[in-house]
Design a protein around this motif. Sequence first.
Motif, PDB file in Angstrom:
ATOM      1  N   LEU A 143      17.988  35.596 -41.648  1.00  0.00           N
ATOM      2  CA  LEU A 143      18.088  36.751 -42.538  1.00  0.00           C
ATOM      3  C   LEU A 143      17.467  37.988 -41.895  1.00  0.00           C
ATOM      4  O   LEU A 143      18.031  39.088 -41.969  1.00  0.00           O
ATOM      5  CB  LEU A 143      17.386  36.448 -43.861  1.00  0.00           C
ATOM      6  CG  LEU A 143      18.065  35.412 -44.778  1.00  0.00           C
ATOM      7  CD1 LEU A 143      17.155  35.076 -45.948  1.00  0.00           C
ATOM      8  CD2 LEU A 143      19.406  35.917 -45.265  1.00  0.00           C
ATOM      9  N   SER A 146      19.665  39.555 -39.561  1.00  0.00           N
ATOM     10  CA  SER A 146      20.892  40.061 -40.182  1.00  0.00           C
ATOM     11  C   SER A 146      20.682  41.404 -40.880  1.00  0.00           C
ATOM     12  O   SER A 146      21.649  42.022 -41.322  1.00  0.00           O
ATOM     13  CB  SER A 146      21.421  39.042 -41.213  1.00  0.00           C
ATOM     14  OG  SER A 146      21.763  37.822 -40.588  1.00  0.00           O
ATOM     15  N   LEU A 153      20.129  43.904 -46.386  1.00  0.00           N
ATOM     16  CA  LEU A 153      20.962  42.740 -46.093  1.00  0.00           C
ATOM     17  C   LEU A 153      22.346  43.026 -46.658  1.00  0.00           C
ATOM     18  O   LEU A 153      22.550  43.000 -47.871  1.00  0.00           O
ATOM     19  CB  LEU A 153      20.381  41.475 -46.734  1.00  0.00           C
ATOM     20  CG  LEU A 153      21.188  40.191 -46.485  1.00  0.00           C
ATOM     21  CD1 LEU A 153      21.144  39.815 -45.007  1.00  0.00           C
ATOM     22  CD2 LEU A 153      20.669  39.047 -47.343  1.00  0.00           C
ATOM     23  N   ASP A 156      26.806  38.751 -47.715  1.00  0.00           N
ATOM     24  CA  ASP A 156      26.691  37.943 -48.921  1.00  0.00           C
ATOM     25  C   ASP A 156      25.851  36.695 -48.626  1.00  0.00           C
ATOM     26  O   ASP A 156      26.167  35.936 -47.710  1.00  0.00           O
ATOM     27  CB  ASP A 156      28.086  37.533 -49.395  1.00  0.00           C
ATOM     28  CG  ASP A 156      28.051  36.792 -50.721  1.00  0.00           C
ATOM     29  OD1 ASP A 156      26.942  36.524 -51.227  1.00  0.00           O
ATOM     30  OD2 ASP A 156      29.135  36.465 -51.241  1.00  0.00           O
ATOM     31  N   PRO A 157      24.759  36.461 -49.380  1.00  0.00           N
ATOM     32  CA  PRO A 157      23.939  35.258 -49.146  1.00  0.00           C
ATOM     33  C   PRO A 157      24.743  33.965 -49.235  1.00  0.00           C
ATOM     34  O   PRO A 157      24.415  32.986 -48.562  1.00  0.00           O
ATOM     35  CB  PRO A 157      22.890  35.338 -50.266  1.00  0.00           C
ATOM     36  CG  PRO A 157      22.755  36.795 -50.552  1.00  0.00           C
ATOM     37  CD  PRO A 157      24.151  37.348 -50.388  1.00  0.00           C
ATOM     38  N   ILE A 160      26.156  33.326 -45.895  1.00  0.00           N
ATOM     39  CA  ILE A 160      25.100  32.872 -44.987  1.00  0.00           C
ATOM     40  C   ILE A 160      24.807  31.394 -45.234  1.00  0.00           C
ATOM     41  O   ILE A 160      24.656  30.609 -44.291  1.00  0.00           O
ATOM     42  CB  ILE A 160      23.832  33.717 -45.184  1.00  0.00           C
ATOM     43  CG1 ILE A 160      24.098  35.169 -44.763  1.00  0.00           C
ATOM     44  CG2 ILE A 160      22.664  33.148 -44.382  1.00  0.00           C
ATOM     45  CD1 ILE A 160      22.935  36.105 -45.015  1.00  0.00           C
ATOM     46  N   ALA A 161      24.723  31.009 -46.503  1.00  0.00           N
ATOM     47  CA  ALA A 161      24.471  29.607 -46.839  1.00  0.00           C
ATOM     48  C   ALA A 161      25.568  28.703 -46.286  1.00  0.00           C
ATOM     49  O   ALA A 161      25.289  27.622 -45.739  1.00  0.00           O
ATOM     50  CB  ALA A 161      24.376  29.452 -48.360  1.00  0.00           C
ATOM     51  N   SER A 168      22.784  27.787 -51.484  1.00  0.00           N
ATOM     52  CA  SER A 168      22.549  29.181 -51.848  1.00  0.00           C
ATOM     53  C   SER A 168      21.132  29.379 -52.363  1.00  0.00           C
ATOM     54  O   SER A 168      20.515  30.425 -52.139  1.00  0.00           O
ATOM     55  CB  SER A 168      23.562  29.628 -52.910  1.00  0.00           C
ATOM     56  OG  SER A 168      24.872  29.617 -52.391  1.00  0.00           O
ATOM     57  N   VAL A 171      18.829  29.954 -49.452  1.00  0.00           N
ATOM     58  CA  VAL A 171      18.931  31.315 -48.914  1.00  0.00           C
ATOM     59  C   VAL A 171      18.241  32.303 -49.835  1.00  0.00           C
ATOM     60  O   VAL A 171      17.517  33.203 -49.386  1.00  0.00           O
ATOM     61  CB  VAL A 171      20.413  31.704 -48.703  1.00  0.00           C
ATOM     62  CG1 VAL A 171      20.523  33.164 -48.253  1.00  0.00           C
ATOM     63  CG2 VAL A 171      21.059  30.801 -47.668  1.00  0.00           C
ATOM     64  N   GLU A 172      18.434  32.139 -51.153  1.00  0.00           N
ATOM     65  CA  GLU A 172      17.786  33.042 -52.111  1.00  0.00           C
ATOM     66  C   GLU A 172      16.264  32.906 -52.038  1.00  0.00           C
ATOM     67  O   GLU A 172      15.539  33.899 -52.162  1.00  0.00           O
ATOM     68  CB  GLU A 172      18.279  32.740 -53.534  1.00  0.00           C
ATOM     69  CG  GLU A 172      19.743  33.091 -53.787  1.00  0.00           C
ATOM     70  CD  GLU A 172      19.995  34.591 -53.797  1.00  0.00           C
ATOM     71  OE1 GLU A 172      19.020  35.368 -53.874  1.00  0.00           O
ATOM     72  OE2 GLU A 172      21.175  34.988 -53.725  1.00  0.00           O
ATOM     73  N   LEU A 175      15.170  34.717 -48.923  1.00  0.00           N
ATOM     74  CA  LEU A 175      15.311  36.154 -49.123  1.00  0.00           C
ATOM     75  C   LEU A 175      14.221  36.685 -50.048  1.00  0.00           C
ATOM     76  O   LEU A 175      13.644  37.758 -49.819  1.00  0.00           O
ATOM     77  CB  LEU A 175      16.690  36.480 -49.699  1.00  0.00           C
ATOM     78  CG  LEU A 175      16.994  37.969 -49.926  1.00  0.00           C
ATOM     79  CD1 LEU A 175      16.876  38.741 -48.623  1.00  0.00           C
ATOM     80  CD2 LEU A 175      18.383  38.150 -50.529  1.00  0.00           C
ATOM     81  N   ARG A 189      19.620  44.141 -51.159  1.00  0.00           N
ATOM     82  CA  ARG A 189      21.075  44.116 -50.928  1.00  0.00           C
ATOM     83  C   ARG A 189      21.733  45.435 -51.298  1.00  0.00           C
ATOM     84  O   ARG A 189      22.875  45.681 -50.927  1.00  0.00           O
ATOM     85  CB  ARG A 189      21.693  42.959 -51.705  1.00  0.00           C
ATOM     86  CG  ARG A 189      21.453  41.615 -51.036  1.00  0.00           C
ATOM     87  CD  ARG A 189      21.560  40.448 -51.973  1.00  0.00           C
ATOM     88  NE  ARG A 189      20.372  40.332 -52.821  1.00  0.00           N
ATOM     89  CZ  ARG A 189      20.081  39.258 -53.551  1.00  0.00           C
ATOM     90  NH1 ARG A 189      20.887  38.219 -53.518  1.00  0.00           N
ATOM     91  NH2 ARG A 189      18.992  39.214 -54.298  1.00  0.00           N
TER      92      ARG A 189
END
Length: 471
Positions: A143, A146, A153, A156-157, A160-161, A168, A171-172, A175, A189
Motif C-alpha cells: 500500500l 502504491s 491511494l 481500489d483496495p 489490491i486484495a 479485503s 487490506v482495510e 490501510l 482515498r
Amino acid sequence: MSAMQRLELRQGQSLTMTPQLVQSIKLLQLSHAELAAYVAAELERNPLLQEGEIQADARSLSLADFLRAKQKAQVLGSRIVPGPPPSGQAASGAPGSPSAAHGEIRPELEETLARTASLTEHLQAQLDLATSDPRLRMIGEHLIHSLDEAGYLREDPAEIALRLRVTSADVEAALGLIQTFEPSGIGARDLAECLAIQLKERGRLDPAMQALLQNLHLVARQDFAALRRACGIGREDLASMLAEIRRLEPKPGLAFTPARVDVLVPDVLVRPVPDGSLAVELNPETLPRILLNRTYYAEVAKVLRKDEDKSFLSECIQTASWLTRSLEQRARTILKVATEIARQQEEFFREGVAGLRPMTLKSVAEAIGMHESTISRVAANKAIGTERGTYPMKFFFGAATGEGEHAAKAVRHRIGQLIGAERPGDVLSDEAIAQKLKLEGIQVARRTVAKYREALRIPSSSERRRHSREA
C-alpha cells in the motif's frame, strides 16, 4: 462423535515486495540527476561495474585491484545486494561483512544526513514500529508503494486484495493502520477522507463536520445556503467550519516531494520528422552508461581462494547484473510512457498549449497496459524536451473542464490570450469571455472563467477597467 482435526495443504500465489522490487521502483522515480548520483556511488562500490564501454585494456586490472575495491566497498557500505546469499553460505551478519548487506538498503551516513527521507521511507519506518505481523507488514508495504505523490491511494483496495490473494478485510486493516501514521491524512482515498482523518485526530469530526465533508461539491460551488441546510447550522458556525477546513493539508504527501531544480533537463526528446509524425527518443545525455565487466569477473574468479573473497565477488556480480537490467527496464518504461504521451498530446507538439487535450494517468496506463502507479512514478521528476521548450512530464496530464472536453490548461491559456488582447476601452467580463470561448467550441461557465482567471492572477474586469482609466 468427537470432531476430527484435518490438515490441508493449499497452494497459492502472493506478491512479496522483495528488496530488488523496492529498489527498482525507487530507480523508476528518480530524476536523472539523482540517478547519476546513485550510479556513481555504485561504481565506487562495485569493481565489476564500469562506466562507458569496456576497453581493450580492461583485463589489466589485477587481483590486488579487486581486493582494494573490496576493502573500499566495506568502508562505504553496500546500498543493496539483490537476492539471497550464495548457495551454501550463511550470512554472518557481522558489521561491515559483505553478507551482512544481503537484501538490505544501507545508505551512507553522509547520505542520511544530507537528504530528507522520502515519503515511502518515512512511512516504512513507522510501519516497522507499528506491527510485527508479517502478513500485515507485507500488505502495508504494498500500500505504501502504491500511494501517489500527494499521499493518496488511488487504487481500489478490492483490486489490491485480489492481486495479493488476501481478503479485503486484511487490506482495510493495513490501510487503517497506515492512516494513523504521520503526516496526518496519509493513505486517504479521496479528499473528504483525507480531511476526515485530520479532523478526527483533532477531535473535530462531529456530525455537522461530517455533513460538510459529504458536500464538498457545494463548497466548490460556494453554495453556502445549501451547505447550511445540509449541515443544519447557521452562518457563523459554517464560517468557522470552513476556516478550520482551510487550515488542513489536502495533499499531505507533498511535504516529502524533493524541491524542483532550477535547470530543467529533458529526459525525453520529442520532435517532428519530415513524414509528419513525431520522433520520440531518450536524451542520451541523461542516460547512465554502465556495463558489467565480465572479462574481469572471469579473470578474478580463477585466482580467488578465500571464501570471503568469493562471497564478495558473487555479491558483486549479482548487484551489477541486477542494476544493468533495472536501468535498461527503466529506460524502456520511460520511453514507452513518453511515446503514449506524445500520441495523446500530438496537437500540443504542433500547436502549443492551445492544443493540449485532457489526459489522465489512467488513460495512459490503459493504453500501454501498465498500472497507474507506474505512470505516476515515471512522470515524477522527468521532463520532455520539445521545439517549444522543456516541460515537466506532469504538465501534460490534466482533466477536462467541467463543461467540456478541453484540457483545463488549454482553456486557462486561451483566457489569458483573450484578456491580453483587450483594448483599453473594451474590457471583457467573465461572462463575455465565456461567450467568446463558446463561439470557439469551448463550453465553460462564467464561474469557471472566474476560477481560471484567478488562477492566472488576473484581476476582475472591474479592477481592470479602473486600472485602464487611471492609466
